[in-house]
Design a protein around this motif. Structure first.
Motif, PDB file in Angstrom:
ATOM      1  N   GLY A  20       0.814  -1.217   0.000  1.00 25.79           N
ATOM      2  CA  GLY A  20       0.000   0.000   0.000  1.00 25.79           C
ATOM      3  C   GLY A  20       0.841   1.258   0.000  1.00 25.79           C
ATOM      4  N   GLY A  21       2.111   1.130   0.344  1.00 26.67           N
ATOM      5  CA  GLY A  21       3.022   2.265   0.310  1.00 26.67           C
ATOM      6  C   GLY A  21       3.641   2.511  -1.046  1.00 26.67           C
ATOM      7  N   GLY A  22       3.202   1.776  -2.079  1.00 25.30           N
ATOM      8  CA  GLY A  22       3.745   1.967  -3.425  1.00 25.30           C
ATOM      9  C   GLY A  22       5.211   1.568  -3.497  1.00 25.30           C
ATOM     10  N   GLY A  23       5.994   2.332  -4.267  1.00 22.14           N
ATOM     11  CA  GLY A  23       7.401   2.023  -4.450  1.00 22.14           C
ATOM     12  C   GLY A  23       8.209   2.098  -3.166  1.00 22.14           C
ATOM     13  N   LEU A  24       7.712   2.862  -2.184  1.00 24.47           N
ATOM     14  CA  LEU A  24       8.409   2.978  -0.908  1.00 24.47           C
ATOM     15  C   LEU A  24       8.554   1.620  -0.226  1.00 24.47           C
ATOM     16  CD1 LEU A  24       9.648   5.163   0.942  1.00 24.47           C
ATOM     17  CD2 LEU A  24       7.452   5.280   2.115  1.00 24.47           C
ATOM     18  N   PHE A  25       7.567   0.752  -0.396  1.00 22.06           N
ATOM     19  CA  PHE A  25       7.599  -0.577   0.219  1.00 22.06           C
ATOM     20  C   PHE A  25       8.830  -1.358  -0.236  1.00 22.06           C
ATOM     21  CE2 PHE A  25       6.107  -5.103  -0.457  1.00 22.06           C
ATOM     22  CZ  PHE A  25       6.258  -5.505   0.864  1.00 22.06           C
ATOM     23  N   GLU A  26       9.051  -1.433  -1.529  1.00 22.31           N
ATOM     24  CA  GLU A  26      10.188  -2.183  -2.050  1.00 22.31           C
ATOM     25  C   GLU A  26      11.509  -1.511  -1.699  1.00 22.31           C
ATOM     26  OE1 GLU A  26       9.996  -5.088  -3.343  1.00 22.31           O
ATOM     27  OE2 GLU A  26       7.819  -5.185  -3.481  1.00 22.31           O
ATOM     28  N   SER A  27      11.549  -0.189  -1.741  1.00 23.34           N
ATOM     29  CA  SER A  27      12.812   0.510  -1.510  1.00 23.34           C
ATOM     30  C   SER A  27      13.211   0.509  -0.044  1.00 23.34           C
ATOM     31  CB  SER A  27      12.736   1.950  -2.031  1.00 23.34           C
ATOM     32  OG  SER A  27      11.793   2.702  -1.311  1.00 23.34           O
ATOM     33  N   VAL A  28      12.304   0.164   0.855  1.00 22.74           N
ATOM     34  CA  VAL A  28      12.628   0.000   2.274  1.00 22.74           C
ATOM     35  C   VAL A  28      12.875  -1.477   2.592  1.00 22.74           C
ATOM     36  CG1 VAL A  28      11.806   0.312   4.635  1.00 22.74           C
ATOM     37  CG2 VAL A  28      11.323   2.060   2.918  1.00 22.74           C
ATOM     38  N   ARG A  29      12.002  -2.342   2.092  1.00 25.41           N
ATOM     39  CA  ARG A  29      12.056  -3.769   2.441  1.00 25.41           C
ATOM     40  C   ARG A  29      13.320  -4.453   1.935  1.00 25.41           C
ATOM     41  NH1 ARG A  29      10.860  -8.584  -0.083  1.00 25.41           N
ATOM     42  NH2 ARG A  29      10.324  -7.527  -2.030  1.00 25.41           N
ATOM     43  N   LEU A  30      13.667  -4.237   0.687  1.00 18.12           N
ATOM     44  CA  LEU A  30      14.763  -5.004   0.088  1.00 18.12           C
ATOM     45  C   LEU A  30      16.117  -4.726   0.742  1.00 18.12           C
ATOM     46  CD1 LEU A  30      13.553  -4.865  -3.603  1.00 18.12           C
ATOM     47  CD2 LEU A  30      13.597  -6.866  -2.107  1.00 18.12           C
ATOM     48  N   PRO A  31      16.507  -3.461   0.964  1.00 17.51           N
ATOM     49  CA  PRO A  31      17.785  -3.262   1.656  1.00 17.51           C
ATOM     50  C   PRO A  31      17.747  -3.733   3.104  1.00 17.51           C
ATOM     51  CG  PRO A  31      16.691  -1.161   1.275  1.00 17.51           C
ATOM     52  CD  PRO A  31      15.937  -2.184   0.494  1.00 17.51           C
ATOM     53  N   ALA A  32      16.591  -3.607   3.778  1.00 18.47           N
ATOM     54  CA  ALA A  32      16.484  -4.103   5.146  1.00 18.47           C
ATOM     55  C   ALA A  32      16.729  -5.612   5.187  1.00 18.47           C
ATOM     56  CB  ALA A  32      15.117  -3.757   5.727  1.00 18.47           C
ATOM     57  N   ASN A  33      16.096  -6.335   4.269  1.00  8.05           N
ATOM     58  CA  ASN A  33      16.285  -7.786   4.219  1.00  8.05           C
ATOM     59  C   ASN A  33      17.749  -8.157   3.946  1.00  8.05           C
ATOM     60  OD1 ASN A  33      13.541  -8.015   4.594  1.00  8.05           O
ATOM     61  ND2 ASN A  33      13.090  -8.827   2.567  1.00  8.05           N
ATOM     62  N   LEU A  34      18.365  -7.456   3.004  1.00  9.86           N
ATOM     63  CA  LEU A  34      19.750  -7.775   2.651  1.00  9.86           C
ATOM     64  C   LEU A  34      20.706  -7.483   3.804  1.00  9.86           C
ATOM     65  CD1 LEU A  34      20.243  -6.677  -1.070  1.00  9.86           C
ATOM     66  CD2 LEU A  34      20.634  -8.938  -0.102  1.00  9.86           C
ATOM     67  N   MET A  35      20.483  -6.387   4.511  1.00  9.77           N
ATOM     68  CA  MET A  35      21.358  -6.080   5.644  1.00  9.77           C
ATOM     69  C   MET A  35      21.212  -7.137   6.735  1.00  9.77           C
ATOM     70  SD  MET A  35      21.416  -1.904   5.940  1.00  9.77           S
ATOM     71  CE  MET A  35      19.625  -1.671   5.925  1.00  9.77           C
ATOM     72  N   HIS A  36      19.987  -7.620   6.941  1.00  7.62           N
ATOM     73  CA  HIS A  36      19.785  -8.707   7.908  1.00  7.62           C
ATOM     74  C   HIS A  36      20.497  -9.976   7.446  1.00  7.62           C
ATOM     75  CE1 HIS A  36      17.904 -11.521  10.628  1.00  7.62           C
ATOM     76  NE2 HIS A  36      17.370 -12.166   9.615  1.00  7.62           N
ATOM     77  N   GLN A  37      20.397 -10.280   6.158  1.00 10.87           N
ATOM     78  CA  GLN A  37      21.043 -11.479   5.632  1.00 10.87           C
ATOM     79  C   GLN A  37      22.565 -11.397   5.712  1.00 10.87           C
ATOM     80  OE1 GLN A  37      19.335 -11.800   1.689  1.00 10.87           O
ATOM     81  NE2 GLN A  37      17.255 -11.892   2.530  1.00 10.87           N
ATOM     82  N   ARG A  38      23.102 -10.196   5.763  1.00 10.32           N
ATOM     83  CA  ARG A  38      24.543 -10.020   5.899  1.00 10.32           C
ATOM     84  C   ARG A  38      24.997 -10.023   7.365  1.00 10.32           C
ATOM     85  NH1 ARG A  38      26.536  -5.609   1.386  1.00 10.32           N
ATOM     86  NH2 ARG A  38      25.503  -6.538  -0.420  1.00 10.32           N
ATOM     87  N   GLY A  39      24.090 -10.291   8.266  1.00 12.82           N
ATOM     88  CA  GLY A  39      24.480 -10.479   9.650  1.00 12.82           C
ATOM     89  C   GLY A  39      24.202  -9.334  10.587  1.00 12.82           C
ATOM     90  N   HIS A  40      23.542  -8.284  10.109  1.00 16.44           N
ATOM     91  CA  HIS A  40      23.216  -7.154  10.974  1.00 16.44           C
ATOM     92  C   HIS A  40      21.859  -7.372  11.643  1.00 16.44           C
ATOM     93  CE1 HIS A  40      26.661  -4.988   9.404  1.00 16.44           C
ATOM     94  NE2 HIS A  40      26.277  -5.343   8.180  1.00 16.44           N
TER      95      HIS A  40
END
Length: 391
Positions: A20-40
């Motif tokens: 529902g947040g439009g493009g903001l959803f992807e631009s927040v979710r994807l880097p958050a997921n990747l940073m978690h996957q890198r151990g943060h």
């Protein structure tokens, strides 16, 4: 190259945690997921909305908390959000978006923890955006947003044009320029077959809002259809997206009044349906008046589609690389551009390929997340000052 940084404790704060947040959803979710996957250790906070349940599984982070709003949903007043946030300290807290309650929550957190607040306006401080709903934003500035912006340790801009707009406000806060990124389609992705193969498809996909220039696009499509048999008989304009502020009703009526039978409204598209729309279109158009850095353009390029966009989309690299055609919002000028470019199929295909090469070289999330991590490491005293900080 992936940065090796000791695990950090990071907070992410935004209004909508769903599509529902439009493009903001992807631009927040994807880097958050990747940073978690890198151990943060990544904790995500936001305001609950109707799409939250469907979106929850898309988040792969350490902690995920959504709080029910009280009162007008657009403002997102969720006092539980601020209370929860204040109980935690972070190496950095990253606020995405402005003009609503999460800004107040971010300011309250910064007062208590004294430092580490990063703010990404996502184009919401650009001149056009500030003129839109001007009175409400003036009130918000006076009540909380000016203090919030000035308290930031650093502002994150999506492009140099946005950095200039932020700099013009005289906040006295350093600015880091870090663009949005994109996930490339899986190699084994197979789209659903097109149901209508009699016409080529020009796709608009995004928020249905006046700033996107969709009404002007319809007027231009009317002019182009009247003057070009190619546009009238061989092309269809597909308008897909979620309605923001009941603007869709006006657009549907406009199409009816103009007697257009080559325009289709397909509503919001998410997940596989959105991927299919990109895969099955022949070109993508965004005649916007104001953007931070539109995810939809990157997504179109990722699917090897040529893009027609305005300078206000703030991706000049697309014009330089030959992956996009520059258009204007004036209907007559836009109609001429549509007529010219859509009648050159081989050139369209080559333009789409150049767009794909551009995102592979510069805009994949794997590359962009390196810059996020470098910024947060510097703020927490664990790394050098990044080169992409403009002041």
């Amino acid at each position: 190259m992936t940065r090796t940084v000791a695990p950090m404790n990071l907070g992410i704060l935004t209004t909508s945690l769903s599509s529902g947040g439009g493009g903001l959803f992807e631009s927040v979710r994807l880097p958050a997921n990747l940073m978690h996957q890198r151990g943060h250790n990544v904790s995500v906070y936001g305001v609950a909305d109707a799409g939250l349940e469907a979106a929850r599984s898309a988040w792969d982070v350490s902690r995920f908390r959504a709080f029910a709003p009280i009162g007008p949903k657009r403002f997102g007043f969720a006092p539980g959000l601020s209370r929860e946030l204040n109980t935690n300290s972070y190496d950095a807290l990253h606020l995405h978006g402005l003009w609503n309650y999460p800004s107040i929550a971010a300011r309250n957190w910064d007062r208590k923890h004294a430092g580490g607040l990063v703010i990404s306006p996502h184009g919401m401080l650009d001149p056009w955006a500030q003129r839109n709903s001007q009175l409400k934003k003036r009130v918000a500035k006076w009540a909380f947003e000016s203090a919030n912006l000035r308290s930031a340790a650093i502002m994150r801009a999506l492009c140099w044009a946005e950095a200039d707009a932020i700099e013009a406000l005289g906040l006295g806060v350093p600015i880091a320029v870090i663009p949005n990124g994109i996930e490339l389609p899986e190699k084994d992705f197979i789209p659903e077959p097109r149901t209508d193969t009699s016409r080529k498809n020009l796709l608009f996909l995004g928020r249905i809002h006046p700033k996107k220039g969709i009404a002007e696009l319809i007027e231009a499509w009317t002019i182009a259809s009247a003057g070009s048999p190619t546009i009238r008989d061989d092309w269809k304009l597909q308008i897909a997206g979620w309605d923001d502020g009941d603007h869709l009703h006006h657009l549907v009526r406009l199409v009816q009044e103009r007697g257009l039978d080559n325009v289709e409204f397909t509503g919001p598209l998410f997940g596989k349906a959105k991927q299919d729309a990109y895969a099955n279109c022949d070109a993508f158009v965004l005649p916007s008046y104001s953007e931070g850095m539109p995810m939809t353009v990157l997504e179109a390029w990722a699917h090897r589609k040529p893009v027609l966009m305005t300078h206000a989309c703030n991706i000049p690299e697309g014009f330089v690389a030959g992956g996009a055609y520059r258009i204007e919002t004036d209907p007559h000028s836009l109609a001429a551009a549509l007529t010219y470019h859509l009648d050159q199929p081989s050139a369209l295909a080559e333009t789409g390929e150049r767009g794909r090469r551009l995102v592979e070289e510069r805009f994949t999330w794997e590359r962009i997340v390196d810059q996020h991590i470098g910024l947060f490491a510097w703020l927490s005293g664990r790394g050098p000052r990044p080169h992409h900080i403009s002041s």
